[in-house]
Design a protein around this motif. Structure first.
Motif, short mmCIF file in Angstrom:
data_model
loop_
_atom_site.label_atom_id
_atom_site.label_comp_id
_atom_site.label_asym_id
_atom_site.label_seq_id
_atom_site.Cartn_x
_atom_site.Cartn_y
_atom_site.Cartn_z
N TYR A 116 30.49 47.09 41.13
CA TYR A 116 31.34 47.16 40.88
C TYR A 116 31.49 47.94 39.74
O TYR A 116 31.87 48.55 39.06
CB TYR A 116 31.38 46.45 40.34
CG TYR A 116 31.78 45.16 40.90
CD1 TYR A 116 33.34 45.82 42.31
CD2 TYR A 116 31.04 43.86 41.86
CE1 TYR A 116 33.73 45.35 42.87
CE2 TYR A 116 32.32 43.05 42.27
CZ TYR A 116 32.90 43.40 43.33
OH TYR A 116 33.65 43.38 44.20
N LEU A 140 38.07 45.12 34.32
CA LEU A 140 39.47 43.77 34.31
C LEU A 140 39.55 43.25 33.68
O LEU A 140 40.57 43.07 32.94
CB LEU A 140 38.99 43.71 35.91
CG LEU A 140 39.65 44.38 37.24
CD1 LEU A 140 38.96 43.67 38.44
CD2 LEU A 140 40.85 44.66 36.95
N ILE A 141 38.50 42.36 32.74
CA ILE A 141 38.36 41.92 31.75
C ILE A 141 39.11 42.57 30.71
O ILE A 141 40.44 41.63 30.11
CB ILE A 141 36.74 41.68 31.54
CG1 ILE A 141 36.13 40.79 32.83
CG2 ILE A 141 37.16 41.21 30.10
CD1 ILE A 141 35.88 40.07 32.17
N LEU A 169 34.87 45.07 36.73
CA LEU A 169 35.04 43.86 36.22
C LEU A 169 35.31 43.85 35.46
O LEU A 169 36.30 43.15 34.66
CB LEU A 169 34.20 43.19 37.24
CG LEU A 169 34.10 43.09 38.36
CD1 LEU A 169 32.52 42.47 39.16
CD2 LEU A 169 34.94 42.83 39.55
N TRP A 188 24.84 40.85 32.93
CA TRP A 188 25.50 39.55 32.42
C TRP A 188 26.05 38.53 33.49
O TRP A 188 25.22 37.44 33.60
CB TRP A 188 27.42 39.88 31.75
CG TRP A 188 28.06 39.62 31.44
CD1 TRP A 188 27.42 37.62 31.53
CD2 TRP A 188 29.54 39.39 31.12
NE1 TRP A 188 29.12 36.86 30.48
CE2 TRP A 188 30.11 38.00 30.36
CE3 TRP A 188 30.29 40.22 31.04
CZ2 TRP A 188 31.54 37.23 30.22
CZ3 TRP A 188 31.98 40.72 30.88
CH2 TRP A 188 32.56 38.80 30.42
N LEU A 189 26.34 39.29 34.58
CA LEU A 189 26.57 38.77 35.81
C LEU A 189 26.28 38.61 36.82
O LEU A 189 26.94 39.32 37.74
CB LEU A 189 28.07 37.55 35.76
CG LEU A 189 28.28 36.04 36.71
CD1 LEU A 189 27.66 35.60 36.84
CD2 LEU A 189 29.89 35.96 36.56
N PRO A 190 24.61 38.88 37.12
CA PRO A 190 24.31 40.45 38.36
C PRO A 190 25.20 39.32 39.65
O PRO A 190 25.00 40.17 40.70
CB PRO A 190 22.40 39.69 38.15
CG PRO A 190 22.58 38.88 36.53
CD PRO A 190 24.03 38.55 36.06
N GLN A 191 25.00 38.07 39.50
CA GLN A 191 25.45 37.67 41.14
C GLN A 191 26.43 37.99 41.70
O GLN A 191 26.98 38.23 42.81
CB GLN A 191 25.73 35.77 41.19
CG GLN A 191 24.61 35.19 40.95
CD GLN A 191 24.05 35.64 39.54
OE1 GLN A 191 24.82 35.98 38.47
NE2 GLN A 191 23.41 34.63 38.81
N LEU A 192 27.69 38.26 40.07
CA LEU A 192 29.31 38.99 41.10
C LEU A 192 28.99 40.43 40.58
O LEU A 192 29.70 41.36 41.58
CB LEU A 192 29.82 38.62 39.79
CG LEU A 192 31.25 39.24 39.99
CD1 LEU A 192 31.90 38.79 41.37
CD2 LEU A 192 32.29 38.13 39.41
N LEU A 218 29.02 41.83 37.92
CA LEU A 218 29.26 42.27 36.14
C LEU A 218 28.59 42.96 35.36
O LEU A 218 27.32 41.60 35.16
CB LEU A 218 30.41 41.25 35.96
CG LEU A 218 31.23 41.33 35.08
CD1 LEU A 218 31.09 42.39 34.58
CD2 LEU A 218 31.28 39.76 34.98
#
Lengths: 518, 954
Positions: free
Chosen positions: B193, B138-139, B135, B67-71, B73
């Motif tokens: 994460y 958390l969502i 993460l 999804w959001l590899p930079q983070l 997540l």
């Protein structure tokens, strides 16, 4: 050399006068032209974004004069993103303005709209500090014209404050440019970067003063503490579509800080140590607090939204102020989000307030489409407060995650998370009063007294909002959803944009490479 | 199935997709709506069923979508024993609630909305328990807060509903935010994460410096969600929701999320003293306190709410013990609590639905009227009390067993004693639920006549009661599930047995004490309740409300105090902070010594300076008299122009003079409609303050200018001097810079001017269609008017001057490229000439003689400038590239002509148009104010040949 780079400036610059003098008696004609222009702009900006994706910084030398003697436009990923964001926002706002008839409530809406876009595009594209000033003027005067569109006492008062505060900022901008020129002998951003980096440490005072003045100038635009004062009254009293468009105006200030204070006054320039970094962070943190406290304490809807904009600017600037590629990338993602969510909320507020008696937060009989508005408000508030599933949550996570590597981590965590809490509580209170409490009032009960000093007058039976009126709000919210779903690719682009930004040698060689021998 | 994990994202997504349906299907009727709500739940259950054998065999199913590899997540899911148990609970009870709500909700309630919220909530809960990325967790965690906000506030017309929803959101939301921080720190410690990675890195986490902050923040999230003391107060207020919501949120789902989280993070976080004391003390306090309050609640749902708080405390305490047996007990009690508590809530709902009251004081003896309901309620309540042969007994025994040998700070009796007390109170309120509601003599004063509900309504709780008894009698039924879930919690292979009879153990003795004591306590309930009600207690809602409203008041005070609407204050803050910050920045660096000498001051210059300074001071002193101030401003402008002349900047001087003239003339016209004096609005102190600020700022700017004027620098302007003629075709470098080197800036600036013209026009139109127009019409300006509006001398003089002025304008325009001048100055010069004409001969007369429309002039100006720039594209050159050449026409000398000339023409037209549009706007206002329009240029006809027409009003 591709001339497409300058198209976002030239196209509205040509279109706007035509709308102003050829089409000014026919609103349909003006609308058509405005739409055609805005759609074309969106297409061009999209093209430029794709073109910039490769990572090459492109410089465009106006008048064919070599840098730094003439003016250059510079397109890199960062400017491309700003252009695309602006043009998409413009399209959304334009549909709303036309569908709700706002554009016909005063003169020259579409001409000013195009000029406004021209000013914003110009500011994002320029590679010259003085030219940035010029475009700040263009967008300031156009925004003033749009802000007072439709007139009204309160609006004019707020407009005066807006323009006075910003003119004070412009004056300071000139002082800053004068100082900078006196210290370095140039105003081309790339050239400035070179010269500032080569400046002897014992001669730093002037450049330091200039860097600080520029930061304050941009802070006014970005509505940071202690120069945020103009924003609440301006946004609260501007026509809703204009307020929605203004969501990008604060970002112009943020963009200018990101651009100038990384490329020219970068964090690694020794003569500037402690000038901006030390001050921007506390300023941003206080801005978060002001925004959050304002949201919680608001007794009217429009100020509530305005303060939420201040809070989101603060959040974004916390990330900017850390001046690392990771935090900047996070800030950029959050910026895209914040722009669209502010726009969505202001457009929605317009739909609601057009059917309500004043924007004071208190229960009135439910308006038509109460359920629809409530749902949209819920979504918009989720976006602004940074809750899932919309992009604000991811933006906030990105920022917090990136802040972990910085010394200011604790302060940033506390400010952003507490700010979010106050924002959530404030929005929950507002939404519950506006959309829920009203359903508890018996329809037979006489309506509450009309608001004192409210300019708006309620028509007998407000008509339900049509599909085209609601569509822009929904579109803005859908964009937030899209931004969340496609967070990966978007973030990759923005991360690359941040890396490009911090590698200022690419910028400098793109601008200066061709013309130093001239 | 080898690839079972791929089903997980579908399971997670199903409720969200399904949530779109009920809102629409309600149009097909309530049954259709309920059925379609059940579909995604049943589908998800079926898929879960397919996956069960693998999980029971000890496999952990996984699925990952980037999804959001930079983070860090990713949308990754995993299913192990704990996840499976919770997923079954969430979906199973969800299904029962769907059925129950179909019969519970009345025709007035928007059922489609209800089911949509319910499915959203179900999806969020499901997401929490199968997330393999914290993460992502958390969502989903925040989504439960949001969707429960909608569910609790479902009856939005009731204040309790709204307030309860807001309170739940504020409390669980703030915990969620704390948890965000905690999870981020946790991820930072581990470097991932990914939940699986984190669970495997327990030793690293516990050894980290950041362990304690992370632990506390995460526990804040869990404690708020699971209503642990001191955050327990939101839960009872959430009871304002419809009972199906309470049954769902407070038995199986929302409040169990915190417990789930503690169980989930057990391998990573448990096992330290911090964990042990924080979690077990909080849990034990919550358990006893919740039970105590529950005993004295008269509202059925409030009683159940506090009993839930108490049982959540029990679970928290068990997890806090950190032993494997405690984990087993916790998992088992999670199952048992779900079964009896959901049944009890539904029973309470049925009672409320049928008798129209939930007040225990008004109930009693219902067993005679609603025997089925009474049976269900009794079975479930006995289980809650922990009576043998019901499942509550089994897990309570395990709990007491663990409590019996747990010591706090070497004190080994306090935990068992308090645990027994909690159990005792639990028995008391459970029995009260039975005896004060169902048992006792029948009454005849129920608000409605009670009877058993339709089958659909009691089917769900009845089914749960079957489970209560089945597990209670044959605990082996639950064994596989408990085992696999407990293994998932502890991350170890566990061997144990669940059985009813363990022999005479300390737990059994404690249990007996609890039952006997509880029964006794119930017997004493009446006097105890009287004492309880007489005793002062902190009212959580009042405190919370006071806190929030104090916060709101404070916020409002701060905000209003800061943003008081006074621009003078905003500017003062801006100026002070600018001066301060710039000073700090400046003084942080060093400066090389000056390289230039001060120049001598000749007497003429000194006079100029004195004039400049004196008029500036006089403006400050005289600004109340606006006319005088304007005259003085004119003097300042002229002195600045003179300064430009002295400093050899003729272009600037020319521009400054003409700009000054135009501005002063327009301001003069505008002054006509403004009050003649400015009122004194600020106190002496305020003025003194502003004066100090102004002087400081002025001194700062002067100092800065001084600093850089005394130093040489190396500007880029040599290039411009060198290339002006060669590259730009002009010898006047200033003009070449304006129209060529930096033509783009000029392009921007003329647009600014054009926009200003348009804005003023639009502003005027808006003014004249608003209330200002009425005020204008009603104000009497006649006393201010000269009786000789168009003096003969002036008319004649301006008319004679016009051709000369135009000539000068054209001359200035044409010479501009080589000599001082140019389009900008020319535009101003000609506008001055025209302005004079208008002022002398009147607007009406002049207007009829002027054919060019101002909008058009601005438009053409900008267009010509833009098209000149675009023209360069044809030659393949960038925007605004100039070309020039020399032209020889007959009769006149050879002259140079370049594209810059066309650009300058654009500048000229825009300037002229903008100024004239401003004049036009002012004159429109004048006519509104009752100014008459003259047809003739003069009030007096010098030829004397004809009678003058009377001026007529608009």
């Amino acid at each position: 050399m591709s001339h497409w780079i300058i198209a976002p400036v030239v196209l509205p610059a040509i279109l706007a006068p035509i709308i102003a003098f050829v089409m000014r008696y026919d609103i349909s004609l003006a609308r058509t032209a405005s739409f055609a222009g805005t759609i074309a702009l969106a297409a061009i900006c999209f093209g430029l974004t794709v073109a910039a994706a490769g990572g090459e910084t492109v410089s465009y030398e106006l008048g064919n004069w070599p840098a730094p003697f003439g003016i250059v436009l510079v397109l890199d990923r960062l400017s491309a993103v700003m252009l695309l964001l602006t043009s998409v926002l413009a399209l959304v706002v334009l549909v709303h303005a036309v569908a709700t008839g706002w554009d016909a409530r005063g003169r020259h809406f579409h001409a000013l709209f195009q000029f406004q876009l021209m000013g914003i595009f110009g500011a994002f594209l320029t590679g010259d500090a003085f030219n940035l000033f010029v475009f700040f003027e263009v967008l300031l005067i156009a925004s003033y014209g749009m802000m007072i569109h439709g007139g009204g006492k309160v609006r004019l008062q707020a407009g005066l404050q807006y323009v006075v505060m910003n003119l004070a900022g412009s004056t300071l901008f000139l002082f800053a440019l004068g100082t900078l020129y006196a210290a370095t002998g140039t105003l081309n951003i790339a050239d400035l970067a070179q010269r500032v980096q080569g400046l002897p440490v014992e001669d730093a005072a002037l450049v330091r003063a200039a860097a600080m003045m520029l930061m304050i100038v941009f802070a006014i635009k970005a509505a940071l503490f202690p120069v945020q004062f103009w924003l609440p009254a301006t946004y609260s009293n501007a026509p809703a579509p204009v307020a929605a468009l203004f969501a990008i105006m604060t970002k112009v200030g943020a963009y200018a800080i990101i651009r100038v204070h990384t490329v020219v006054f970068g964090p690694d320039v020794p003569v500037l140590s402690g000038v901006v970094g030390d001050w921007l962070m506390p300023v941003a943190l206080v801005t978060v607090a002001i925004g959050a406290v304002g949201v919680l304490g608001a007794s009217r809807l429009m100020p509530l939204l305005s303060f939420s904009v201040i809070g989101s600017m603060g959040t974004m600037m916390v990330a900017v102020a850390a001046f690392t590629p990771a935090t900047t990338a996070a800030a950029l993602y959050y910026m895209v989000h914040s722009t669209l969510s502010a726009a969505a909320l202001f457009l929605l507020a317009d739909l609601v307030l057009a059917r309500r008696n004043g924007d004071r937060l208190r229960a009135q009989l439910p308006t038509v489409q109460n359920g629809l508005f409530a749902a949209l408000f819920f979504a918009g508030a989720i976006g602004m407060a940074g809750m899932p599933p919309l992009s604000g949550f991811l933006g906030k996570l990105l920022i917090l995650d990136a802040m972990q590597a910085t010394p200011q981590m604790t302060a940033a965590f506390v400010a952003i998370l507490l700010g979010s809490l106050l924002t959530i509580v404030g929005f929950a209170r507002a939404g519950s009063v506006l959309f829920w409490k009203s359903t508890g009032l018996a329809p037979a009960e006489p309506a509450p007294n009309p608001d004192d000093g409210e300019p708006q007058e309620l028509a007998d039976a407000p008509a339900p909002a049509g599909v085209m009126s609601v569509a822009p709000t929904v579109a803005a919210l859908a964009l937030l959803g899209g931004l969340a779903i496609f967070a990966g690719p978007v973030s990759a682009y923005l991360g690359a944009a941040a890396d490009q930004l911090y590698d200022s040698s690419g910028y400098i060689s793109a601008v200066m490479g061709q013309g130093t021998e001239g | 199935m080898t690839n079972g994990g791929s089903l997980l994202p579908i399971i997670a997504l199903l409720p969200f997709l399904g949530a779109l349906v009920p809102g629409l299907m309600i149009r097909a009727g309530r049954n259709a709506c309920a059925t379609f709500t059940a579909v995604p739940t049943i589908a998800a259950l079926a898929m879960l069923g397919v996956l069960t054998p693998d999980v029971m065999a000890g496999e952990v199913l996984k699925a990952e979508i980037e999804w959001l590899p930079q983070l860090g997540l990713s949308a990754s899911f995993f299913l192990d024993g704990l996840g499976l148990l919770f997923a079954f609970m969430i979906l199973g009870v969800g299904l029962l609630i769907t059925l129950y709500a179909r019969f519970y909700l009345s025709g007035d309630d928007p059922m489609g909305q209800f089911y949509t919220y319910l499915l959203l909530f179900q999806g969020a809960m499901l997401g929490i328990v199968i997330s393999d990325n914290i993460l992502l967790l958390l969502i989903f965690w925040e989504l439960t807060s949001l969707s429960s906000f909608l569910l609790i506030g479902y009856w939005k017309h009731l204040p309790e509903g709204r307030q309860g929803a807001r309170m739940a959101l504020a409390v669980t939301g703030s915990g969620g935010l704390a948890m965000i921080a905690g999870m981020l720190i946790l991820g930072n410690i581990v470097g991932s994460y990914n939940l699986t990675d984190i669970l495997a890195a327990g030793d690293v986490i516990r050894a980290s410096d950041w362990y304690l902050p992370a632990l506390i923040l995460i526990l804040l999230g869990a404690f708020t969600k699971s209503a642990q003391f001191p955050f327990h107060f939101w839960l009872p207020h959430a009871m304002a929701a419809p009972t199906p919501v309470s049954a769902y949120l407070h038995s199986a789902t929302m409040v169990k999320a915190g417990v789930f989280l503690m169980a989930r993070m057990w391998p990573a976080l448990a096992g330290t003293d911090a964990w042990f004391y924080i979690v077990s003390i909080t849990g034990l306090i919550t358990m006893v306190l919740g039970a105590l309050i529950a005993l004295f609640k008269d509202d059925l749902k409030a009683l159940l709410a506090f009993s839930t708080v108490s049982h959540l405390g029990l679970l928290t305490m068990l997890l806090g013990f950190g032993t494997e047996k405690a984990a087993i007990a916790a998992v088992f009690h999670i199952i048992n609590h779900l079964t009896f508590k959901a049944a009890l809530f539904m029973t309470a709902g049925i009672v409320d639905h049928e008798t129209h009251t939930r007040d225990i004081k008004r109930l009693g003896g219902l067993a005679k009227f609603m025997p089925i309901t009474a049976l269900i309620g009794t079975v479930a309540a006995l289980s809650m009390a922990g009576i043998p042969l019901f499942n509550g007994f089994l897990s309570k025994e395990l709990m007491l067993e663990e409590a019996a040998h747990t010591a706090w700070y070497q004190n080994d009796w306090i935990v068992p004693a308090l645990a027994t007390l909690g159990a005792l109170l639990s028995v008391a309120y459970s029995l009260r639920f039975i005896f004060h509601v169902f048992a006792g003599p029948a009454r005849d004063d129920y608000p409605a006549h009670p009877h058993d509900p339709p089958f659909g309504m009691y089917a769900a709780p009845a089914l749960l009661c079957v489970l209560v008894v089945a597990i209670g009698v044959l605990p082996g039924l639950a064994y596989p599930m408990v085992k696999v879930a407990a293994q998932a919690v502890t991350g170890q292979e566990l061997n144990f047995y669940l059985k009813i009879w363990h022999g005479v153990t300390p737990a059994l003795i404690m249990s007996i004490i609890a039952v006997v004591g509880g029964a006794l306590l119930l017997g004493l309930h009446r006097p105890l309740a009287r004492a309880w009600n007489a005793a002062p207690r902190p009212e959580a809602k009042a405190i919370f409300d006071a806190l929030i409203s104090a916060l709101v008041r404070l916020s409002r005070g701060v905000t209003d105090g800061l943003h008081n609407g006074a621009i003078s204050r905003y500017l003062a803050i801006f100026v002070v902070s600018t001066v301060g910050l710039v000073y700090v920045a400046f003084s942080g660096g060093t400066l090389s010594p000056p390289t230039r000498e001060m120049l001598p001051v000749p007497p003429v210059v000194a006079v100029g300076y004195v004039l400049l300074i004196a008029s500036a001071l006089l403006v400050v002193l005289n600004h109340h008299n606006r006319f005088r101030a304007l005259v003085l401003i004119g003097v300042i402008g002229l002195m600045i122009s003179a300064g430009f002349v002295y400093l050899s900047a003729p272009d600037l001087a020319l521009t400054q003079i003409s700009v000054e003239t135009v501005t002063i003339m327009l301001l003069l016209l505008a002054l006509h409609f403004l009050p003649k004096t400015t009122p004194r609005e600020s106190s002496v102190g305020l003025r003194l303050r502003d004066g100090v600020i102004a002087v400081a700022a002025g001194a700062g700017v002067a100092a800065l200018a001084m600093v850089f004027l005394l130093r040489d620098f190396d500007p880029i302007s040599d290039y411009h001097l060198a290339n002006s003629y060669e590259g730009g075709g002009g010898t006047n470098v200033v003009n070449v810079i304006l129209v060529d080197f930096r033509g783009y800036d000029t392009f921007g600036e003329i647009i600014v001017l054009g926009i200003a013209g348009l804005t003023i026009f639009a502003l005027m139109e808006a003014l004249l269609s608003g209330p200002a127009a009425r005020r204008l019409r009603n104000t009497d300006y006649s006393r201010d008017r000269s009786r000789d509006r168009h003096p003969l001398m002036m008319v004649v003089a301006t008319r004679a001057m016009l051709p000369i002025a135009v000539m000068v304008g054209v001359y200035i325009f044409l010479r501009g490229h080589n000599q001082p001048g140019g389009g900008f100055v020319a535009g101003l010069v000609i506008s001055i000439a025209l302005l004079m004409q208008y002022m002398a001969s009147g607007f009406g007369w002049t207007q009829t003689r002027q054919r060019l429309e101002y909008h058009t002039m601005i438009g053409w100006g900008v267009l010509i400038a833009a098209l000149t720039g675009v023209g360069a594209w044809l030659g393949g050159a960038p925007f605004l590239t100039s070309i020039y050449g020399y032209i020889k026409l007959p009769l006149i000398e050879k002259f140079g002509l370049g594209s810059a000339f066309a650009f300058d023409l654009g500048v000229f037209l825009t300037v002229l148009g903008a100024v004239m549009l401003m004049l036009y706007s002012l004159s429109r206002i004048a006519r509104y104010a009752g100014e008459t329009v003259n047809v003739e240029p003069m009030d007096y006809d010098p030829s004397g040949k004809r009678e003058l027409k009377k001026p007529e009003g608009e």
